[in-house]
Design an enzyme around this catalytic site. Sequence first.
Site, PDB file in Angstrom:
ATOM      1  N   TYR A  16      16.979  33.514  28.278  1.00  0.00           N
ATOM      2  CA  TYR A  16      18.390  33.257  28.026  1.00  0.00           C
ATOM      3  C   TYR A  16      18.451  32.671  26.618  1.00  0.00           C
ATOM      4  O   TYR A  16      17.920  31.588  26.370  1.00  0.00           O
ATOM      5  CB  TYR A  16      18.993  32.276  29.034  1.00  0.00           C
ATOM      6  CG  TYR A  16      20.393  31.865  28.637  1.00  0.00           C
ATOM      7  CD1 TYR A  16      21.473  32.704  28.892  1.00  0.00           C
ATOM      8  CD2 TYR A  16      20.618  30.673  27.961  1.00  0.00           C
ATOM      9  CE1 TYR A  16      22.757  32.352  28.493  1.00  0.00           C
ATOM     10  CE2 TYR A  16      21.905  30.315  27.561  1.00  0.00           C
ATOM     11  CZ  TYR A  16      22.961  31.159  27.831  1.00  0.00           C
ATOM     12  OH  TYR A  16      24.221  30.820  27.432  1.00  0.00           O
ATOM     13  N   ASP A  62      19.641  37.757  28.796  1.00  0.00           N
ATOM     14  CA  ASP A  62      20.922  37.600  28.117  1.00  0.00           C
ATOM     15  C   ASP A  62      20.621  37.112  26.708  1.00  0.00           C
ATOM     16  O   ASP A  62      20.259  35.963  26.502  1.00  0.00           O
ATOM     17  CB  ASP A  62      21.775  36.596  28.882  1.00  0.00           C
ATOM     18  CG  ASP A  62      23.137  36.335  28.253  1.00  0.00           C
ATOM     19  OD1 ASP A  62      23.389  36.825  27.126  1.00  0.00           O
ATOM     20  OD2 ASP A  62      23.930  35.618  28.883  1.00  0.00           O
TER      21      ASP A  62
END
Length: 172
Positions: A16, A62
């Site tokens: 992330y 992400d």
Amino acid sequence: RVITLEMEDFYLVCVYVPNAQDGLKRLDYRMRWEDDFRAYLTGLASRTNAKGEQMGVIVCGDLNVAHKEIDLKNPKSNRQNPGFTDEERSQFTNLLDAGFIDTFRMFDEGEENFTWWSYRTRARERNAGWRLDYFYVNEEIKDNVKSAAILNEIYGSDHCPVTLELDFNNEG
């Protein structure tokens, strides 16, 4: 946040990437993070397995960046917003230049392939999204990639799943 799984012939890295935040108040931090993360990945890619072969690296997560204008619905109105600054996009290009491949773009160069939509504006209903979630691999295992897809019909989050199919059989 980064989690790395070491397998016999490859590393799987789940990440992330920090967001630059409103007003780009963490953009400098993000740029340092990107440099450090790229160094980490190229370090993994330089290692060899027990057979003396270069290790593969698979990264998913992400990334909080829409790399190209086709990776978001409204590029002109989002210029210099978090996730679409010249600096963030350049860092993604630097990663690709370091020997990594955006697997989705190996199979689909089309527009309006998004993985995230804002809840605030009911953007998913209008498909006004961003492609922020990726699988990428190093050159060493590019030929093992068989497919990559975005599963935008699956709901449950403001993001949708992305998939990657690999084949490590020598027989193809």
